[in-house]
Design an enzyme around this catalytic site. Structure first.
Site, PDB file in Angstrom:
ATOM      1  CD  GLU A 154      22.037  29.145 -45.254  1.00  0.00           C
ATOM      2  OE1 GLU A 154      22.340  28.456 -44.229  1.00  0.00           O
ATOM      3  OE2 GLU A 154      20.704  29.286 -45.281  1.00  0.00           O
TER       4      GLU A 154
ATOM      5  CG  HIS B  59      44.506  20.569 -46.402  1.00  0.00           C
ATOM      6  ND1 HIS B  59      45.879  20.092 -46.481  1.00  0.00           N
ATOM      7  CD2 HIS B  59      44.476  21.695 -46.861  1.00  0.00           C
ATOM      8  CE1 HIS B  59      46.578  21.298 -46.734  1.00  0.00           C
ATOM      9  NE2 HIS B  59      45.489  22.518 -47.053  1.00  0.00           N
TER      10      HIS B  59
ATOM     11  CE  LYS C   8      18.484  26.758 -45.887  1.00  0.00           C
ATOM     12  NZ  LYS C   8      18.693  27.678 -44.982  1.00  0.00           N
TER      13      LYS C   8
ATOM     14  CD1 TRP D  69      10.566  17.969 -34.804  1.00  0.00           C
ATOM     15  CD2 TRP D  69      11.417  17.774 -33.073  1.00  0.00           C
ATOM     16  NE1 TRP D  69      11.713  17.828 -35.457  1.00  0.00           N
ATOM     17  CE2 TRP D  69      12.422  17.680 -34.096  1.00  0.00           C
ATOM     18  CE3 TRP D  69      11.955  17.639 -31.844  1.00  0.00           C
ATOM     19  CZ2 TRP D  69      13.733  17.533 -34.076  1.00  0.00           C
ATOM     20  CZ3 TRP D  69      13.186  17.502 -31.508  1.00  0.00           C
ATOM     21  CH2 TRP D  69      14.180  17.690 -32.640  1.00  0.00           C
TER      22      TRP D  69
ATOM     23  CB  CYS E  50       5.698  20.622 -29.578  1.00  0.00           C
ATOM     24  SG  CYS E  50       6.702  19.246 -29.641  1.00  0.00           S
TER      25      CYS E  50
ATOM     26  CD  GLU F  50      17.372  23.242 -43.126  1.00  0.00           C
ATOM     27  OE1 GLU F  50      17.812  24.367 -44.083  1.00  0.00           O
ATOM     28  OE2 GLU F  50      16.862  23.636 -42.156  1.00  0.00           O
TER      29      GLU F  50
ATOM     30  NE  ARG G  14       6.156  26.220 -32.131  1.00  0.00           N
ATOM     31  CZ  ARG G  14       6.591  27.325 -31.504  1.00  0.00           C
ATOM     32  NH1 ARG G  14       6.478  28.478 -32.124  1.00  0.00           N
ATOM     33  NH2 ARG G  14       7.456  27.083 -30.509  1.00  0.00           N
TER      34      ARG G  14
ATOM     35  CG  ASN H 180       5.244  22.933 -27.059  1.00  0.00           C
ATOM     36  OD1 ASN H 180       4.799  21.991 -27.274  1.00  0.00           O
ATOM     37  ND2 ASN H 180       5.206  24.072 -27.739  1.00  0.00           N
ATOM     38  N   GLY H 181       8.388  21.356 -24.750  1.00  0.00           N
ATOM     39  CA  GLY H 181       9.863  21.280 -23.979  1.00  0.00           C
ATOM     40  C   GLY H 181      10.248  19.910 -23.483  1.00  0.00           C
TER      41      GLY H 181
ATOM     42  CE  LYS I 294      11.074  29.363 -40.010  1.00  0.00           C
ATOM     43  NZ  LYS I 294      12.210  29.246 -40.941  1.00  0.00           N
TER      44      LYS I 294
HETATM   45  C1  AGP Z   1      17.541  27.172 -41.503  1.00  0.00           C
HETATM   46  O1  AGP Z   1      17.305  26.535 -42.602  1.00  0.00           O
HETATM   47  C2  AGP Z   1      17.354  25.968 -40.254  1.00  0.00           C
HETATM   48  N1  AGP Z   1      16.070  25.509 -40.492  1.00  0.00           N
HETATM   49  C3  AGP Z   1      18.168  26.073 -38.879  1.00  0.00           C
HETATM   50  O2  AGP Z   1      19.304  25.962 -39.205  1.00  0.00           O
HETATM   51  C4  AGP Z   1      17.742  27.234 -38.169  1.00  0.00           C
HETATM   52  O3  AGP Z   1      18.494  28.370 -38.890  1.00  0.00           O
HETATM   53  C5  AGP Z   1      18.181  27.203 -36.730  1.00  0.00           C
HETATM   54  O4  AGP Z   1      17.455  26.172 -36.202  1.00  0.00           O
HETATM   55  C6  AGP Z   1      18.353  28.341 -35.836  1.00  0.00           C
HETATM   56  O5  AGP Z   1      17.023  28.916 -36.057  1.00  0.00           O
HETATM   57  P1  AGP Z   1      16.934  30.196 -35.509  1.00  0.00           P
HETATM   58  O6  AGP Z   1      17.325  31.369 -36.363  1.00  0.00           O
HETATM   59  O7  AGP Z   1      15.217  30.533 -35.117  1.00  0.00           O
HETATM   60  O8  AGP Z   1      17.382  30.545 -33.936  1.00  0.00           O
END
Ligand code: AGP
Length: 606
Positions: A479, A502, A483, A74, A2, A486, A27, A98-99, A601
């Protein structure tokens, strides 16, 4: 996760809170809210959805005051809704949090049996009631009330509170969720992230776990839970807000992909002595007795860690292991004193990663952080830090942060290899030459991957996608799939190509395309066999291949060519078609590319 922004000063709080929230929206963006107060008046507004929805509910003439706090959420406890959005109130108190408060069930029962009624499903609302109760029980100030409540809270938090009874100040506490103060002239900002106020001031003071702060327009008073003063030093942020703006690109993700040639060069800058073909990492000192490396991270940063393992094992001949931060903490790991834990995090704030780093340190390991955000929690906690220098990354889907992590890991591996005498002079000089070519070859990779914009039309009806790679390109397959998931919400898997037969090959048919990372090199013949296997089952295949490879075009449906580079650095260039493929597919689908649903983020909760 958040976002929080607070203000106390001489200007109207409302526009500053709204612009801060806009910058923090990456965020968390399932609901937002804010409170503005002046003597004896507090106005609060909350809304499900994005900031625009909140703005449409606000009549600025109703929100007059020089003190306020805003929040972008969030959801963890309770669905996104007006009611669950922050600030949460109890009579004249408003708080944002937050938290996660882990013992909130117990606290909620307690506070409700005292006659306080919770109207939201959140773990945060109880904090407002507990503070009001503590004031009613005799606490003289907001700060004393907050300090009275903190010992009851289990979990992580950044809490900011205000009251119309003390309209000249905001009070806050932090424990495991970041908060940073921005010092202006006759005004103070407080936020979960400097981007919230960077357009107003670049003088900052970071708060640490255990700090309780009272901010007035011209004073910062930090104490610990016992009320003992805590001295703080301020620092200056050197990047500016225009670096965090779109600059003509349709999305931050696209802008950040195109920034990669520049940021790779920034990552290398000053860290290579070209004349003597040496890596210069004066920022760190590695124990020559080092015998083992553990790499820990989450998400995309974990994929960087997987590639780091190849670099450390091949260049420094150092035994290396990789682990997801969220798993590390709970398996009672064995850590030797001759071991270094390399913790990778773009944001430097990821809760799982921070907790894993704390656990590794507790077990006696030194911590080397690789992070992008200067002075974020992880670098501040670690024994050594290497910054990736990617500049602010706003898109939730990480791109330039990832490739700069790879280059940083390569520099570190060469540095340790030289120290351990595992790299001869000729190899070292060749590696340095190749590293220095990366920014230019990155620009070439971007240009040649642009063809994917036309190619993707053939893949519109796909049920799902599988990304195949071998060796250090297997993490790039992971990766690529991440991507795509996401940004497009499509089913995608990354797989080591040799494992296809397999199990996953059962999914393959004409509607289940394959993206095959198939550059020339030792594993090329094996990849060609894997391509033949999926082609013969009807799959449409895009190959990521080496420039000049004539054979591959006859084996697959579409090809993206990459410039030739040292195989250890190929993952850097091969990231680009993964990023652009995900971007173009998402753009065609019309998803919210920079702020994908359900994501945030920086993931500051476990
Ligand atoms: C990447 O596209 C993601 N949004 C996510 O996997 C991110 O890499 C992960 O949350 C780790 O974040 P950080 O590198 O800020 O620790």
């Amino acid at each position: 996760m958040c976002g929080i922004v607070g203000y106390v000063g001489t200007r109207d709080a409302l526009p500053l809170l709204l612009s801060g929230l806009q910058r923090l929206e990456y965020r968390g963006y399932d609901s937002t809210g804010l409170a503005v107060c002046s003597a004896d008046t507090m106005r609060v507004v909350r809304s499900e959805g994005k900031l625009q929805q909140l703005q449409s509910k606000i009549n600025p003439t109703d929100f007059v005051g020089h003190t306020g706090v805003g929040h972008t959420r969030w959801a963890t406890h309770g669905k996104p809704s007006d009611q669950n959005a922050h600030p949460h109130c109890s009579e004249h108190i408003a708080i944002v949090h937050n938290g996660i408060i882990e013992n909130y069930h117990t606290l909620r029962n307690e506070i409700e049996s005292d006659g306080y009624q919770c109207v939201s499903e959140t773990d945060s609302e109880i904090i407002a009631h507990l503070i009001l109760k503590t004031l009613r029980d005799g606490a003289q100030t907001l700060s004393l009330a907050l300090r009275g409540v903190l010992p009851k809270l289990e979990g992580s938090y950044a809490i900011v509170l205000l009251s119309e009874r003390e309209p000249e100040r905001i009070v806050a506490a932090t424990n495991g969720s970041p908060l940073v103060i921005g010092k202006g002239k006759n005004e103070m900002f407080l936020a979960s992230d400097v981007t919230a106020f960077l357009s107003e001031t670049n003088h900052v003071v970071y708060l640490e776990a255990g700090d309780v702060v009272t901010l007035e327009q011209d004073s910062i008073d930090v104490v610990n839970h016992d009320g003992m003063p805590v001295s703080k030093s301020s620092s200056e942020i050197t990047w500016n807000i225009t670096q965090a703006e779109k600059q003509g690109f349709r999305h931050f993700m696209l802008k950040e992909i195109y920034e990669q040639p520049q940021v790779l060069s920034d990552t290398l800058s000053g860290r290579i002595d070209a004349a003597n073909a040496h890596v210069v990492l004066d920022e760190i000192s590695i124990d020559p007795a080092l015998q083992k490396l553990s790499l820990i991270a989450c998400g995309t940063s974990f994929h960087a860690a997987l590639i780091g393992r190849f670099l450390f094992e091949q260049l420094a001949r150092i035994s290396s292991s990789c682990e997801l931060a969220s798993e590390f903490r709970y398996r009672n790991p064995v850590i030797g004193t001759d071991e270094l834990t390399v913790v990778i995090s773009q944001s430097g704030e990821t809760a799982d990663t921070m907790i894993a780093a704390q656990e590794a340190k507790r077990l006696g390991s030194k911590i080397l952080a690789i992070s992008n955000v200067i002075d974020s929690s992880l670098p501040r906690f670690s024994d050594h830090v290497l910054y990736t220098r990617a500049g602010p990354e706003i898109s939730v889907a990480s791109t330039k942060a990832f490739t700069t992590q790879l280059v940083t890991l390569a520099l570190l591996a060469i540095h340790i290899g030289v120290q351990k005498n595992t790299i001869d002079d000729t190899t070292r000089s060749h590696l340095i030459d190749e590293l220095m070519m990366l920014p230019t070859k990155m620009a070439d990779s971007i240009r040649s991957s642009e063809c994917l914009q036309d190619i993707i039309v053939h893949y519109e009806n796909a049920r799902g996608f599988i990304f195949l790679g071998r060796g250090n390109l297997y993490p790039i397959a992971l990766e690529g799939a991440l991507k795509l998931k996401e940004t497009s919400y499509l089913h995608a898997e990354g797989y080591p190509a040799g494992e296809m037969k397999h199990g996953p090959i059962a999914m393959i048919d004409k509607d289940f395309p394959v993206i095959a990372l198939a550059p020339q090199g030792v594993l090329y013949p094996k990849m060609k066999t894997n391509i033949a296997e999926v082609k013969s089952r009807g799959a449409r295949v895009i190959a990521i291949a080496t420039e000049g490879d004539k054979e591959i075009t006859s084996l697959v449906d579409d090809v993206v060519f990459l410039p030739d580079i040292h195989p250890l650095f190929l993952p850097v260039l091969a990231s680009v078609p993964m990023q652009l493929f995900a971007y173009y597919v998402a753009d065609r689908k019309g998803t919210d590319i920079d702020q994908p649903r359900n994501l945030a983020k920086s993931v500051t909760v476990e």
